[in-house]
Scaffold this motif. Structure first.
Motif, PDB file in Angstrom:
ATOM      1  N   LEU A  22     -53.741 -82.482   6.816  1.00  0.00           N
ATOM      2  CA  LEU A  22     -52.962 -83.719   6.902  1.00  0.00           C
ATOM      3  C   LEU A  22     -53.583 -84.686   7.895  1.00  0.00           C
ATOM      4  O   LEU A  22     -53.628 -85.906   7.664  1.00  0.00           O
ATOM      5  CB  LEU A  22     -51.520 -83.408   7.292  1.00  0.00           C
ATOM      6  CG  LEU A  22     -50.662 -82.654   6.266  1.00  0.00           C
ATOM      7  CD1 LEU A  22     -49.268 -82.412   6.827  1.00  0.00           C
ATOM      8  CD2 LEU A  22     -50.588 -83.423   4.961  1.00  0.00           C
ATOM      9  N   TRP A  23     -54.056 -84.143   9.024  1.00  0.00           N
ATOM     10  CA  TRP A  23     -54.678 -85.031  10.025  1.00  0.00           C
ATOM     11  C   TRP A  23     -55.988 -85.609   9.489  1.00  0.00           C
ATOM     12  O   TRP A  23     -56.266 -86.799   9.651  1.00  0.00           O
ATOM     13  CB  TRP A  23     -54.932 -84.241  11.311  1.00  0.00           C
ATOM     14  CG  TRP A  23     -55.593 -85.078  12.364  1.00  0.00           C
ATOM     15  CD1 TRP A  23     -54.985 -85.881  13.274  1.00  0.00           C
ATOM     16  CD2 TRP A  23     -56.997 -85.213  12.598  1.00  0.00           C
ATOM     17  NE1 TRP A  23     -55.915 -86.507  14.057  1.00  0.00           N
ATOM     18  CE2 TRP A  23     -57.163 -86.116  13.663  1.00  0.00           C
ATOM     19  CE3 TRP A  23     -58.130 -84.650  12.020  1.00  0.00           C
ATOM     20  CZ2 TRP A  23     -58.412 -86.464  14.155  1.00  0.00           C
ATOM     21  CZ3 TRP A  23     -59.373 -85.001  12.511  1.00  0.00           C
ATOM     22  CH2 TRP A  23     -59.489 -85.894  13.562  1.00  0.00           C
TER      23      TRP A  23
ATOM     24  N   TYR B 103     -48.306 -86.814   8.748  1.00  0.00           N
ATOM     25  CA  TYR B 103     -48.849 -85.941   9.789  1.00  0.00           C
ATOM     26  C   TYR B 103     -48.022 -85.941  11.074  1.00  0.00           C
ATOM     27  O   TYR B 103     -47.703 -84.859  11.599  1.00  0.00           O
ATOM     28  CB  TYR B 103     -50.300 -86.301  10.111  1.00  0.00           C
ATOM     29  CG  TYR B 103     -50.805 -85.530  11.294  1.00  0.00           C
ATOM     30  CD1 TYR B 103     -51.165 -84.195  11.169  1.00  0.00           C
ATOM     31  CD2 TYR B 103     -50.861 -86.109  12.560  1.00  0.00           C
ATOM     32  CE1 TYR B 103     -51.581 -83.460  12.256  1.00  0.00           C
ATOM     33  CE2 TYR B 103     -51.277 -85.389  13.654  1.00  0.00           C
ATOM     34  CZ  TYR B 103     -51.637 -84.058  13.508  1.00  0.00           C
ATOM     35  OH  TYR B 103     -52.030 -83.340  14.590  1.00  0.00           O
TER      36      TYR B 103
ATOM     37  N   ARG C  53     -46.572 -82.467  12.538  1.00  0.00           N
ATOM     38  CA  ARG C  53     -46.975 -81.911  13.842  1.00  0.00           C
ATOM     39  C   ARG C  53     -45.769 -81.696  14.742  1.00  0.00           C
ATOM     40  O   ARG C  53     -45.605 -80.630  15.350  1.00  0.00           O
ATOM     41  CB  ARG C  53     -47.961 -82.874  14.505  1.00  0.00           C
ATOM     42  CG  ARG C  53     -48.369 -82.471  15.918  1.00  0.00           C
ATOM     43  CD  ARG C  53     -48.969 -83.670  16.632  1.00  0.00           C
ATOM     44  NE  ARG C  53     -48.009 -84.767  16.682  1.00  0.00           N
ATOM     45  CZ  ARG C  53     -48.346 -86.056  16.807  1.00  0.00           C
ATOM     46  NH1 ARG C  53     -49.619 -86.397  16.872  1.00  0.00           N
ATOM     47  NH2 ARG C  53     -47.420 -87.000  16.859  1.00  0.00           N
TER      48      ARG C  53
END
Length: 690
Positions: A106-107, A114, A118
């Motif tokens: 995702l990052w 993201y 996280r």
């Protein structure tokens, strides 16, 4: 002005740091999720009987509901070894690879989902840790007398999470809720939020079913742990929604709001560990080469420079039960109270000065005022005038205190922002192996000269020629810090011998702060940045009788392995993430870890200015550091290099360590033996004691 300068610096970093710096921060944050779990494994260990009783209670509930399928599934894996090996591998690897792999994906794709992913992962893990702390429960495979086979320990593949230390010494408090289920379910929810597609979503569902079967059949979790793990996801989503709302509501509305700052987690740590008998006071005592300045003169210098010094015009405001305390501007700074004069008792001299420092360092600072005091000491006919400077550890670490005091001393070295340290990606990569090694550290047998601390302190000092110490270290192929640790080991070995105790191969475990501040540029000073920017490294010092040169070699070999092991960056990651917990849990974790259970002494080596300095126009001579103790830890040794000398000071609790009165004498004797062995009989000038 200070807050505005920090904001500009932060913005410059965001603009110029680039993708690599951002990656380092994100990787470190992700690995810190694992690190905090390991920290709490040690911080919240309570009676094993309680944890076992909770585990059996879960089994009783399952038997009443008729869902206790752990035992028959466990027997299947025992009968079919290959299936047990597959289950052990799945248990140990896929949930970690899947969780952090998907978060990294995702990052890398810069997905709008993201930040939510996280943050919810962090919340999910912290909520689980709170559950482990409040209601510990032993997993079935570790319950004595229940007949489960530990398939994970039996078939675990090498070099994976669960090998050795995790299987044989697994956390016996973390059965419910299942983080395996929570993390795997989080992958699915984050995938839906990121619109990863139907195929990936169904793959996540299949992974969740497989994980549920594995954790039950390996007897790593109970059946009821599965719904508990699933509930972690909505709980984490709710916590993130609440956090985001609070952040929006608390955005600064004007100058008055900007003057308040939340106490950083690393600084609040020392507010939590402080108690009536263990005040967290750092500072130093400096003798003047001549008469001390008058209190009025010093107050005038402070009135001029305090507006430019961080934290010295602020006090601590309580934050409430679930909010961290804040730094707020004091309505006024009463320099008449902060700067006072005191006369040494007769006959005056170093012994009386050390006694005065011991009494002052044993007193807690007034939390209703800025957390610092200066004492101008008149030495009388048999002693030098001196100044004792005390600050709370929440203001700064030892090197930070030195940097702050540079703003008061002359000559005032030109300041510039400290350069950045080593690459963040390298530090982040060291977190995971480092946190595993931190877990292993807790199992090593060590000698103990510890006990419950009383209110009294003793303080002793010695001054060694810095060039000779460096020559000795260089000739022995070691560092100055290694020499200091070896000298401490000599004293502790002597203490044990006088008590009639044998070390039998065990070592003294010393807590050694390692600064994260970059070195000051040559001829310049660092900007006085407040706060605690240190990593905690525990080093083992042999405590058996042996020649001091052999002790130094053993210390150096052990210390070099640990310095490069990733333990320091892992401990920093753990402390930072622990700070995200609610203050009551953060306080409990701080008090549980910063004590004699994990180390028996504190040893710190700090660099100071290499040129003569003066205070309010009065030249300074010897400058010795003042360090606080920790709960149950009866001594702290601080060394400060200042103007060509290494000034060593020992703070001790005489009730637990009555031999502390001869601590500095023992260090001098040991150094002379070491220098003679390494440099020869004529190897430089002898040490000067004070």
């Amino acid at each position: 002005m200070l807050i505005r300068s920090e904001a500009v610096a932060s913005g410059a970093e965001d603009a110029g740091g680039g993708r690599a710096a951002a990656a380092a921060r994100e990787v470190a944050a992700a690995l810190a999720v694992l690190a905090v779990y390991l920290a709490f494994t040690h911080a919240f260990t309570g009676p094993r009987e309680v944890s076992d009783a909770h585990g059996r209670a879960l089994l009783d509930v399952e038997r009443w509901l008729g869902i206790d399928v752990e035992r028959p599934l466990n027997d299947v894996l025992v009968r079919h070894g290959w299936l047990g090996a597959v289950a052990a591998w799945e248990y140990a690897t896929t949930y970690v690879i899947g969780t952090f792999g998907f978060l990294g994906y995702l990052w890398w794709r810069r997905s709008p989902a993201y930040p939510w992913a996280r943050n919810t992962l962090i919340w999910l893990t912290l909520i689980a840790i709170v559950c482990f702390a409040l209601w510990p429960a032993t997993p079935p495979r570790l319950l004595p007398g229940e007949g489960y086979t530990d398939v994970i320990a039996l078939h675990h593949p090498p070099a994976t999470w669960g090998t050795g230390v995790v299987s044989a010494g697994a956390n016996p408090y973390a059965a419910i809720p299942s983080l395996h289920i929570g993390w795997v379910a989080w992958i699915g929810v984050a995938a839906v939020r990121a619109r990863a597609g139907a195929f990936f979503t169904w793959l996540c569902a299949l992974h969740l079913v497989a994980t549920g079967l594995v954790i039950v059949s390996t007897a790593a979790h109970y059946v009821v742990d599965i719904p508990a793990g699933l509930l972690l996801v909505p709980a984490a989503a709710g916590a993130e929604r609440l956090r985001a709302g609070l952040v929006r509501d608390r955005r600064p509305a004007g100058p008055a709001r900007r003057r308040e700052q939340r106490v950083a987690a690393a600084d609040a740590f020392f507010l939590h560990v402080e108690s009536a008998n263990v005040p967290q006071v750092v500072g130093g005592v400096a003798e003047f080469a001549g008469p001390a300045p008058s209190p009025e003169r010093l107050r005038g210098v402070l009135a001029e420079r305090l507006p430019h010094l961080p934290r010295l015009t602020q006090r601590i405001a309580p934050g409430g039960r679930f909010r961290r305390p804040r730094w707020v501007e004091a309505e006024s700074v009463d320099l008449g109270w902060h700067v006072q004069r005191v006369d040494l008792p007769a006959p005056g001299g170093r012994r009386e000065l050390d006694g005065l420092v011991a009494r002052l360092a044993a007193e807690r600072l007034d939390p209703g005022r800025p957390l610092w005091r200066f004492w101008l000491v008149r030495g009388g006919p048999h002693g030098r005038d001196a100044v004792v400077i005390l600050l709370h550890h929440a203001i700064a670490d030892g090197i930070g205190v030195v940097d702050i005091l540079r703003g008061l001393l002359e000559p005032r070295l030109p300041e510039e922002p400290a350069p950045r340290g080593p690459g963040g990606l390298a530090r982040a990569a060291a977190v995971l192996p480092g946190l595993v090694l931190l877990g292993l550290d807790g199992t090593a047998p060590t000698v103990a000269v510890t006990g419950d601390l009383g209110p009294e302190r003793s303080y002793g000092t010695v001054t060694l020629p810095l060039d000779r110490v460096r020559d000795t270290a260089r000739a022995a192929g070691a560092r100055v810090s290694d020499v200091l640790l070896a000298l401490v080991g000599e004293v502790v070995a002597d203490v044990l011998a006088r008590r009639g105790e044998r070390a039998d191969g065990r070592s003294l475990r010393a807590a050694v702060p390692m600064t994260l501040r970059a070195p000051a540029p040559p001829g310049r000073g660092r900007t006085a940045v407040p706060g605690n920017l240190t990593a905690a490294l525990r080093l083992d010092v042999p405590a058996d009788p042996m020649p001091v040169r052999e002790r130094l070699a053993a210390v150096h070999a052990s210390a070099e392995r640990r310095r490069g092991s990733g333990r320091a960056v892992a401990s920093t990651a753990v402390l930072r993430l622990l700070g995200a917990l609610p203050p009551p849990l953060h306080a409990r974790a701080a008090r549980a870890t910063y004590r004699d259970r994990f180390f028996g002494g504190i040893v710190s080596n700090m660099p100071g200015p290499a040129v003569p300095m003066s205070l309010a126009g009065a030249p300074l001579g010897d400058v010795h550091p003042i360090l606080p103790l920790a709960a149950g830890v009866p001594f702290a040794v601080g060394a400060l290099s200042w103007d060509g000398a290494l000034h060593v000071a020992v703070t001790a609790e005489p009730g637990v360590l009555p031999e502390a009165a001869g601590f500095t004498t023992g260090m001098v004797r040991a150094f002379e033996e070491l220098a003679a062995a390494v440099l020869g009989a004529d190897g430089g000038a002898r040490a000067g004691t004070t």
